[in-house]
Every structure is written in structure tokens, then in C-alpha cells.
Design a protein around this motif. Structure first.
Motif, PDB file in Angstrom:
ATOM      1  N   ASP A  89       1.138  -1.312   0.070  1.00 25.79           N
ATOM      2  CA  ASP A  89      -0.178  -0.410  -0.255  1.00 25.79           C
ATOM      3  C   ASP A  89       0.912   1.703  -0.274  1.00 25.79           C
ATOM      4  O   ASP A  89       0.485   2.343  -1.048  1.00 25.79           O
ATOM      5  N   LEU A  90       1.819   0.824   0.648  1.00 29.89           N
ATOM      6  CA  LEU A  90       2.989   2.228   1.055  1.00 29.89           C
ATOM      7  C   LEU A  90       3.499   2.863  -0.678  1.00 29.89           C
ATOM      8  O   LEU A  90       3.369   3.519  -1.339  1.00 29.89           O
ATOM      9  N   ILE A  91       3.874   1.492  -1.299  1.00 28.24           N
ATOM     10  CA  ILE A  91       5.054   1.212  -2.333  1.00 28.24           C
ATOM     11  C   ILE A  91       3.188   2.871  -3.670  1.00 28.24           C
ATOM     12  O   ILE A  91       3.592   3.039  -4.514  1.00 28.24           O
ATOM     13  N   CYS A  92       2.186   1.904  -3.435  1.00 29.60           N
ATOM     14  CA  CYS A  92       1.192   2.182  -4.450  1.00 29.60           C
ATOM     15  C   CYS A  92       1.143   3.895  -4.067  1.00 29.60           C
ATOM     16  O   CYS A  92       0.469   4.571  -4.847  1.00 29.60           O
ATOM     17  N   ARG A  93       1.451   4.643  -3.361  1.00 25.42           N
ATOM     18  CA  ARG A  93       1.057   5.932  -2.934  1.00 25.42           C
ATOM     19  C   ARG A  93       1.829   7.004  -2.820  1.00 25.42           C
ATOM     20  O   ARG A  93       2.066   7.952  -3.308  1.00 25.42           O
ATOM     21  N   ILE A  94       2.918   6.265  -3.720  1.00 23.73           N
ATOM     22  CA  ILE A  94       4.728   6.693  -4.314  1.00 23.73           C
ATOM     23  C   ILE A  94       4.396   7.549  -5.966  1.00 23.73           C
ATOM     24  O   ILE A  94       3.831   6.175  -6.319  1.00 23.73           O
ATOM     25  N   SER A  95       4.433   8.013  -6.188  1.00 24.50           N
ATOM     26  CA  SER A  95       4.461   8.815  -7.513  1.00 24.50           C
ATOM     27  C   SER A  95       4.939   7.556  -8.431  1.00 24.50           C
ATOM     28  O   SER A  95       6.113   7.369  -7.996  1.00 24.50           O
ATOM     29  N   LYS A  96       4.652   7.292  -9.775  1.00 19.58           N
ATOM     30  CA  LYS A  96       4.418   6.159 -10.493  1.00 19.58           C
ATOM     31  C   LYS A  96       6.263   6.850 -11.151  1.00 19.58           C
ATOM     32  O   LYS A  96       6.376   6.590 -12.623  1.00 19.58           O
ATOM     33  N   ASP A  97       5.840   8.904 -11.450  1.00 26.99           N
ATOM     34  CA  ASP A  97       6.705   9.606 -11.946  1.00 26.99           C
ATOM     35  C   ASP A  97       7.831   9.446 -10.812  1.00 26.99           C
ATOM     36  O   ASP A  97       9.057  10.635 -11.575  1.00 26.99           O
ATOM     37  N   ASP A  98       8.156   9.190  -9.842  1.00 24.89           N
ATOM     38  CA  ASP A  98       9.498   8.998  -9.055  1.00 24.89           C
ATOM     39  C   ASP A  98      10.496   8.495 -10.126  1.00 24.89           C
ATOM     40  O   ASP A  98      10.873   7.851 -10.610  1.00 24.89           O
ATOM     41  N   PRO A  99      11.629   9.761 -10.265  1.00 23.25           N
ATOM     42  CA  PRO A  99      12.824   9.504 -10.594  1.00 23.25           C
ATOM     43  C   PRO A  99      13.407   8.400 -10.855  1.00 23.25           C
ATOM     44  O   PRO A  99      14.039   7.185 -11.454  1.00 23.25           O
ATOM     45  N   VAL A 100      13.498   7.675  -9.346  1.00 20.45           N
ATOM     46  CA  VAL A 100      14.400   7.010  -8.826  1.00 20.45           C
ATOM     47  C   VAL A 100      14.171   5.818  -9.430  1.00 20.45           C
ATOM     48  O   VAL A 100      14.106   4.788  -9.642  1.00 20.45           O
ATOM     49  N   LEU A 101      12.534   5.233  -8.918  1.00 22.77           N
ATOM     50  CA  LEU A 101      11.857   4.306  -9.303  1.00 22.77           C
ATOM     51  C   LEU A 101      11.734   3.761 -10.451  1.00 22.77           C
ATOM     52  O   LEU A 101      11.464   3.118 -10.904  1.00 22.77           O
ATOM     53  N   THR A 102      11.601   5.123 -11.579  1.00 22.39           N
ATOM     54  CA  THR A 102      11.861   4.575 -13.426  1.00 22.39           C
ATOM     55  C   THR A 102      12.317   4.435 -13.376  1.00 22.39           C
ATOM     56  O   THR A 102      12.571   3.369 -14.079  1.00 22.39           O
ATOM     57  N   GLY A 103      13.906   5.258 -12.962  1.00 21.47           N
ATOM     58  CA  GLY A 103      15.447   4.278 -13.277  1.00 21.47           C
ATOM     59  C   GLY A 103      15.111   2.706 -13.031  1.00 21.47           C
ATOM     60  O   GLY A 103      15.491   2.059 -13.830  1.00 21.47           O
ATOM     61  N   ASP A 104      14.627   2.027 -11.748  1.00 21.36           N
ATOM     62  CA  ASP A 104      15.035   1.044 -11.004  1.00 21.36           C
ATOM     63  C   ASP A 104      13.917   0.341 -12.465  1.00 21.36           C
ATOM     64  O   ASP A 104      14.528  -0.293 -12.665  1.00 21.36           O
ATOM     65  N   ARG A 105      12.673   0.640 -12.629  1.00 20.55           N
ATOM     66  CA  ARG A 105      11.495   0.168 -13.516  1.00 20.55           C
ATOM     67  C   ARG A 105      12.964  -0.051 -14.509  1.00 20.55           C
ATOM     68  O   ARG A 105      12.492  -1.304 -15.414  1.00 20.55           O
ATOM     69  N   GLU A 106      12.857   1.106 -15.173  1.00 19.52           N
ATOM     70  CA  GLU A 106      14.097   0.705 -16.239  1.00 19.52           C
ATOM     71  C   GLU A 106      14.783  -0.324 -16.924  1.00 19.52           C
ATOM     72  O   GLU A 106      14.729  -1.342 -17.767  1.00 19.52           O
ATOM     73  N   ARG A 107      15.339  -0.435 -15.478  1.00 21.76           N
ATOM     74  CA  ARG A 107      16.768  -1.281 -15.690  1.00 21.76           C
ATOM     75  C   ARG A 107      16.190  -2.641 -15.460  1.00 21.76           C
ATOM     76  O   ARG A 107      16.620  -3.224 -15.805  1.00 21.76           O
ATOM     77  N   PHE A 108      15.553  -2.603 -14.229  1.00 22.07           N
ATOM     78  CA  PHE A 108      14.503  -4.396 -13.995  1.00 22.07           C
ATOM     79  C   PHE A 108      13.792  -4.461 -15.338  1.00 22.07           C
ATOM     80  O   PHE A 108      14.120  -5.984 -15.975  1.00 22.07           O
ATOM     81  N   GLN A 109      13.139  -3.709 -16.166  1.00 23.88           N
ATOM     82  CA  GLN A 109      12.742  -4.330 -17.604  1.00 23.88           C
ATOM     83  C   GLN A 109      14.119  -4.955 -18.597  1.00 23.88           C
ATOM     84  O   GLN A 109      13.372  -5.844 -19.143  1.00 23.88           O
ATOM     85  N   ALA A 110      14.930  -4.167 -18.686  1.00 26.42           N
ATOM     86  CA  ALA A 110      15.837  -4.705 -19.312  1.00 26.42           C
ATOM     87  C   ALA A 110      16.986  -5.681 -19.345  1.00 26.42           C
ATOM     88  O   ALA A 110      16.862  -6.589 -20.326  1.00 26.42           O
ATOM     89  N   ILE A 111      17.143  -6.082 -17.480  1.00 25.25           N
ATOM     90  CA  ILE A 111      17.247  -7.355 -17.610  1.00 25.25           C
ATOM     91  C   ILE A 111      16.652  -8.569 -17.708  1.00 25.25           C
ATOM     92  O   ILE A 111      16.152  -9.393 -17.968  1.00 25.25           O
ATOM     93  N   ARG A 112      14.871  -8.237 -16.849  1.00 24.18           N
ATOM     94  CA  ARG A 112      14.033  -9.031 -18.162  1.00 24.18           C
ATOM     95  C   ARG A 112      14.089  -9.650 -19.562  1.00 24.18           C
ATOM     96  O   ARG A 112      14.140 -10.924 -19.620  1.00 24.18           O
ATOM     97  N   LYS A 113      14.308  -8.549 -20.408  1.00 25.29           N
ATOM     98  CA  LYS A 113      14.386  -8.663 -21.935  1.00 25.29           C
ATOM     99  C   LYS A 113      15.942  -9.606 -21.859  1.00 25.29           C
ATOM    100  O   LYS A 113      15.817 -10.238 -22.762  1.00 25.29           O
ATOM    101  N   ALA A 114      16.915  -9.428 -21.232  1.00 29.19           N
ATOM    102  CA  ALA A 114      18.230  -9.879 -21.467  1.00 29.19           C
ATOM    103  C   ALA A 114      17.360 -11.759 -21.080  1.00 29.19           C
ATOM    104  O   ALA A 114      18.104 -12.300 -22.198  1.00 29.19           O
ATOM    105  N   LYS A 115      17.183 -12.020 -19.625  1.00 26.54           N
ATOM    106  CA  LYS A 115      16.569 -12.745 -19.480  1.00 26.54           C
ATOM    107  C   LYS A 115      15.723 -13.944 -20.857  1.00 26.54           C
ATOM    108  O   LYS A 115      15.913 -14.984 -20.709  1.00 26.54           O
TER     109      LYS A 115
END
Length: 336
Positions: A89-115
Motif C-alpha cells: 500500500d505504501l508503494i502504491c502511494r508513491i508517484s509513478k513518475d518518481d525518477p528513482v523508481l522509474t530508473g529502477d523499473r527501466e533497468r529491471f525491464q532491461a534485465i527481464r528482456k535479456a533473460k
């Protein structure tokens, strides 16, 4: 919500302290989307392995995440329960545009793509062998249609897929279950399954490395257990079925799909088959010895009449124990 599903003041403060640090909050945000290894988290967050391991250890000690060893690796995922729900619930209340979490998600997606690309390469290497075997029996689409018909349209809570392989049944039945677990002995197959689940966006299904003869799951914990084209690889199918039956909740169903008896000896040599199919009587004896009731047997013959073709049989058995639904204040299930 029942009292046992709520947090005390002390537990709430403990959960808040656990996530009240930048790295741990970022880890919770990632784990709210998918499971991770330490290696994954290290690459995404750009921190050292000891630092990531320490933060994961603290989150696990707080009961917010769970760890699942798989060979030399350990996978982490969010736990179930009110503490983890509070973190979600706490994570859901953080802005989806937060630059730190956005960067984490992008790097995560890159790892997923490689896998996913690695898994696709593995699958392609095995495809020729698997295509040969699939050409010997009824079309996969016909088998899946019969499987869905046998289980019916009514949704169920929990699903266990033994020998999950590429995770196909987890995808096929995703609209029927609330949560699912796939187990397989092959690390390569689990890589394929994880890539497939990520591609399909199935966050309510997980896969784990495990031994079909010694399942590391709680007894009486699944509404449906499937053993799809697995038994013919085993030296002791009856033992595997006993483990599957142990995992069934009262009233739960065991779905077995495998070959009818045949004489294609080359499958032993080129496809590692240990058993050349199973007859109706033999399967019924095994099922009834486990105190299950056979409800349905369906044979799916090949479309062409040829001695080199295989018949696929679907067996559906049920645990006859009766489940009594208890009042809302008590969410446990009892056998009547």
C-alpha cells in the motif's frame, strides 16, 4: 477484516522501520512487481552484493519478504500477510513518475528482456526434440481444450503445477486461479517459465525449483494440482502422485495428463521416457490407493490412425473429504 489479519502497533512500527530506508523502499517497490535475485537487485540498484544482501536480510527478518533457495541462487518475493500488504500500500502511494523508481523499473525491464532472450535461445535449442514428440499425439490445442473442460468454468483459489516446464498451464489457467505455484527440477526450464510469466504479466503465479518426490509445500494447501506430461519421465510415478495428493485441500482436484500405453521404445532412448504410458486400471488403482475418487477419464486419440501415434489420457480425481466454510471471523478451513 478479521483481527488476525490486522497489525498491532508494534508490528506496524516494525514494518515502517523496515521500509524506512531508501534502498529497502526501492527493493520493496521492485518486489511488488516480480521476484528478484541478489544479482538482479545489485544490477538494478547499482550497489554492492553485501549491501543488497544485508537489506534483503532485514526485510526478511521483518516478515515483509520471503527467500527461496534455488541451487546456488536465492529468489526473493514479497510475503503474504498484513505487514507485506502495508508495504504494498505504501508503494502504491508513491508517484509513478518518481525518477528513482522509474530508473529502477527501466533497468529491471532491461534485465527481464535479456533473460527472455536467453530463455528463447534455450527453448529454440530444444524445440526440434519437443516438436518431434508433440507430432506423435493429439494437438496441444485439443489437449488444452479438454483440460479446461474438465476443470470447468468455476474459479478456484490456489493452483499447483508439478513439472511446470515452460509454465504453460500457469498461463492457460490464469483466469481461473487467485494464486499459483509451478515446480520443476530443471533450472533451464524455470528460466523459460519465468520469462513467459513476465511476458504475460502474471504476478500472481510463481515458479520454484523443487523435487516432485518431496514437495516443499504445506499439506492441504491447493485446490487444484496438475501433473501434466510428467509421470512418464519418472521411475516411481505412484510416489509422485502421493506427494501431489498430500498437497490437495479437502475437496481439491488432481488433474493428470499423460500417454496411454504404447510401444514406442525409441522414446526411452531419445526422449528420456521411463514409462511407456499408463492404463486406465493402473491409474485408477494408484488414485484410489490415495483415498481419492476418480471423477473423469478422457482419451484423446491422434487424428490419424497410425501405430506410431500416441493417445493422450486425462484423468481427473477428487479428494472426497468435505470442506466446511467457517464464519468470517475464522478464516481457517476444517474437514467436516
Amino acid at each position: 477484516m478479521a483481527d488476525e489479519l490486522k497489525l498491532s502497533v508494534d508490528d506496524t512500527l516494525a514494518a515502517l522501520r523496515a521500509v524506512g530506508e531508501s534502498t529497502r523502499l526501492r527493493l520493496i517497490a521492485l518486489l511488488s512487481e516480480s521476484e528478484l535475485t541478489v544479482k538482479d537487485a545489485t544490477a538494478i540498484l547499482g550497489q554492492s552484493q553485501p549491501r543488497i544482501s544485508r537489506h534483503l536480510k532485514l526485510l526478511a527478518e521483518a516478515g515483509l519478504i520471503l527467500r527461496f533457495p534455488e541451487g546456488s541462487w536465492v529468489y526473493y518475493r514479497l510475503a503474504d500477510g498484513p505487514a507485506a500488504d502495508a508495504a504494498r500500500d505504501l508503494i502504491c502511494r508513491i508517484s509513478k513518475d518518481d525518477p528513482v523508481l522509474t530508473g529502477d523499473r527501466e533497468r529491471f525491464q532491461a534485465i527481464r528482456k535479456a533473460k527472455a532472450e536467453e530463455a528463447a535461445a534455450y527453448f529454440a535449442a530444444k524445440a526440434k526434440t519437443w516438436d518431434t514428440e508433440r507430432s506423435l499425439h493429439a494437438a496441444d490445442s485439443d489437449v488444452e481444450k479438454a483440460l479446461l473442460a474438465a476443470l470447468g468454468d468455476k474459479p478456484f483459489q490456489s493452483f499447483l503445477d508439478l513439472g511446470t516446464g515452460t509454465g504453460r498451464l500457469l498461463e492457460l489457467l490464469s483466469s481461473r486461479y487467485t494464486s499459483a505455484l509451478g515446480i520443476d527440477a530443471s533450472h533451464d526450464m524455470l528460466s523459460v517459465a519465468r520469462a513467459n510469466l513476465a511476458r504475460s504479466g502474471l504476478s500472481n503465479a510463481q515458479v520454484r525449483h523443487g523435487d516432485i518426490y518431496a514437495l516443499n509445500v504445506p499439506p492441504r494447501s491447493f485446490d487444484v494440482v496438475a501433473v501434466h506430461q510428467v509421470l512418464h519421465f519418472l521411475d516411481d510415478p505412484a510416489r509422485a502422485l502421493a506427494e501431489a495428493a498430500r498437497a490437495l485441500r479437502p475437496g481439491g482436484r488432481l488433474l493428470i495428463i499423460d500417454f496411454a500405453p504404447h510401444e514406442l521404445e525409441f522414446l526411452r532412448e531419445t526422449h528420456a521416457h521411463r514409462r511407456l504410458g499408463f492404463g486406465h486400471d493402473q491409474m485408477r488403482r494408484w488414485v484410489e490407493a490415495l483415498d481419492l475418487e476418480m471423477e473423469q477419464v478422457t482419451d484423446l486419440a491422434p487424428q490419424t490412425d497410425n501405430d506410431t501415434k500416441l493417445t493422450v489420457t486425462l484423468w481427473l480425481a477428487r479428494d472426497p473429504r468435505i470442506v466446511t466454510d467457517l464464519p468470517l471471523a475464522n478464516t481457517t478451513r476444517e474437514v467436516a
